[in-house]
Design an enzyme around this catalytic site. Structure first.
Site, PDB file in Angstrom:
ATOM      1  N   ASN A   9      22.003 -15.490  30.092  1.00 56.57           N
ATOM      2  CA  ASN A   9      21.976 -16.608  29.146  1.00 56.57           C
ATOM      3  C   ASN A   9      23.267 -16.497  28.339  1.00 56.57           C
ATOM      4  O   ASN A   9      23.371 -15.652  27.461  1.00 56.57           O
ATOM      5  CB  ASN A   9      20.739 -16.486  28.243  1.00 56.57           C
ATOM      6  N   LYS A  11      24.484 -18.497  26.264  1.00 54.11           N
ATOM      7  CA  LYS A  11      24.422 -19.103  24.928  1.00 54.11           C
ATOM      8  C   LYS A  11      25.671 -19.964  24.715  1.00 54.11           C
ATOM      9  O   LYS A  11      26.125 -20.615  25.647  1.00 54.11           O
ATOM     10  CB  LYS A  11      24.245 -18.014  23.864  1.00 54.11           C
ATOM     11  N   HIS A  93      14.027 -21.375  23.875  1.00 52.53           N
ATOM     12  CA  HIS A  93      14.584 -20.086  23.447  1.00 52.53           C
ATOM     13  C   HIS A  93      14.394 -19.960  21.933  1.00 52.53           C
ATOM     14  O   HIS A  93      14.434 -20.969  21.218  1.00 52.53           O
ATOM     15  CB  HIS A  93      16.073 -20.029  23.813  1.00 52.53           C
ATOM     16  N   GLU A  95      16.271 -19.144  19.632  1.00 52.83           N
ATOM     17  CA  GLU A  95      17.355 -19.720  18.822  1.00 52.83           C
ATOM     18  C   GLU A  95      17.193 -21.232  18.699  1.00 52.83           C
ATOM     19  O   GLU A  95      17.510 -21.818  17.668  1.00 52.83           O
ATOM     20  CB  GLU A  95      18.719 -19.344  19.431  1.00 52.83           C
ATOM     21  N   GLU A 165      10.596 -12.642  24.905  1.00 55.63           N
ATOM     22  CA  GLU A 165      11.744 -12.128  24.166  1.00 55.63           C
ATOM     23  C   GLU A 165      11.355 -11.886  22.708  1.00 55.63           C
ATOM     24  O   GLU A 165      11.343 -12.827  21.901  1.00 55.63           O
ATOM     25  CB  GLU A 165      12.892 -13.147  24.203  1.00 55.63           C
ATOM     26  N   GLY A 171      19.863  -9.596  20.641  1.00 56.67           N
ATOM     27  CA  GLY A 171      21.207  -9.426  20.105  1.00 56.67           C
ATOM     28  C   GLY A 171      21.319  -8.361  19.026  1.00 56.67           C
ATOM     29  O   GLY A 171      22.322  -8.264  18.335  1.00 56.67           O
ATOM     30  N   SER A 210      18.256  -7.443  24.301  1.00 54.45           N
ATOM     31  CA  SER A 210      19.121  -6.269  24.413  1.00 54.45           C
ATOM     32  C   SER A 210      18.966  -5.511  25.735  1.00 54.45           C
ATOM     33  O   SER A 210      19.062  -4.286  25.780  1.00 54.45           O
ATOM     34  CB  SER A 210      18.905  -5.325  23.221  1.00 54.45           C
TER      35      SER A 210
HETATM   36  P1  PGA Z   1      20.481 -10.367  24.215  1.00 55.20           P
HETATM   37  O1  PGA Z   1      19.895 -11.872  24.252  1.00 55.20           O
HETATM   38  O2  PGA Z   1      20.404  -9.846  25.618  1.00 55.20           O
HETATM   39  O3  PGA Z   1      21.884 -10.529  23.703  1.00 55.20           O
HETATM   40  O4  PGA Z   1      19.602  -9.591  23.291  1.00 55.20           O
HETATM   41  C1  PGA Z   1      18.802 -12.202  25.052  1.00 55.20           C
HETATM   42  C2  PGA Z   1      18.473 -13.663  24.913  1.00 55.20           C
HETATM   43  O5  PGA Z   1      18.564 -14.207  23.799  1.00 55.20           O
HETATM   44  O6  PGA Z   1      18.121 -14.324  25.905  1.00 55.20           O
END
Ligand code: PGA
Length: 246
Positions: A9, A11, A93, A95, A165, A171, A210
């Site tokens: 992803n 982003k 997601h 976010e 998630e 992140g 992560s």
């Molecule tokens: P990350 O993000 O691997 O940077 O923790 C995962 C995601 O938001 O899909």
């Protein structure tokens, strides 16, 4: 047997040039047991799709609208993604839920629209740190899944991928332990089983938060985890290739 799915992803990262350089870096090195997917910003999708023709690398979007067309300034319709032959679209997601007011109801409409047009939805769910600490993890994801998958026809449920998630692990460098992730994911499968019976065994459920080359094997070694949705560690070709080694 469920085929593992490792998805990047990206982003809001990478230009077309950077995206194509990344593809050059992984091309010819991604064959294996896992389905391989990159979900990129809209403006990269056409070029990435062309650059990956004839490979096992699939391309997906990170969002789409649930209406066919109309006065929704700044939004992208399912038909636009169909035109680009997108294989997957990430829906809900955290976010998007946090910054763009997406709700379980709008996610449900998007899931249904994606299925209708033949794009596989990746429905995201996950709890905040406060919810985890208040022992509300299962309640939270159960609600997200029940509402997100409402009115999905049994014949289509296999097309849906779920991504668990935990928001506190995205992140942050904090990964849920593989056991913690597996525990929640097996509960999610039970929710799907209550809705769709034994078809639940065919639904792939990814972990995200992560994930990196150093922990992917442990995560993928869990009984109920069928893949990973990866942000940060999906941005460099070398790291991404490391995610496929589990
Ligand atoms: P990350 O993000 O691997 O940077 O923790 C995962 C995601 O938001 O899909």
């Amino acid at each position: 047997m469920r085929t593992a799915i490792i998805a990047g992803n990206w982003k809001m990262n990478k230009t077309i040039k950077e995206g194509l350089e990344f593809i050059e870096g992984i091309k010819g090195k991604t064959e294996g047991n896992a389905e391989v997917l990159i979900c990129a910003p809209f403006t990269l999708l056409k070029d990435l799709k062309e650059a990956t023709k004839g490979t096992n690398i699939k391309i997906g979007a990170q969002n789409m609208h649930y209406e066919n067309s109309g006065a929704f300034t700044g939004e992208v319709a399912a038909a636009n993604l169909v035109e680009l032959e997108m294989d997957y679209v990430i829906i809900g997601h955290s976010e998007r839920r946090q910054y763009f007011n997406e709700t379980d109801e709008s996610c449900n409409k998007k899931v249904l629209k994606a299925i209708e047009v033949g794009i596989n939805p990746i429905l995201c769910c996950g709890e905040t740190l406060e919810e985890r600490e208040a022992n509300k993890t299962i309640e939270k994801v159960k609600g997200q899944i029940e509402k997100g998958l409402a009115n999905v026809d049994s014949k289509d449920i296999e097309k849906v991928v779920i991504a668990y998630e935990p928001i506190w692990a995205i992140g942050t460098g904090k990964t849920a332990t593989a056991e913690q992730a597996n525990e929640v994911i097996s509960e999610i499968r039970n929710v799907v089983r209550a809705m769709f019976g034994d078809l639940a065994d065919k639904v792939r459920i990814q972990y995200g938060g992560s994930v990196k080359p150093a922990n992917v094997a442990e995560i993928m070694g869990q009984s109920d985890i069928d893949g990973a949705l990866v942000g940060g560690a999906s941005l460099k070709a070398e790291d991404f290739l490391g995610l496929l080694k589990f």
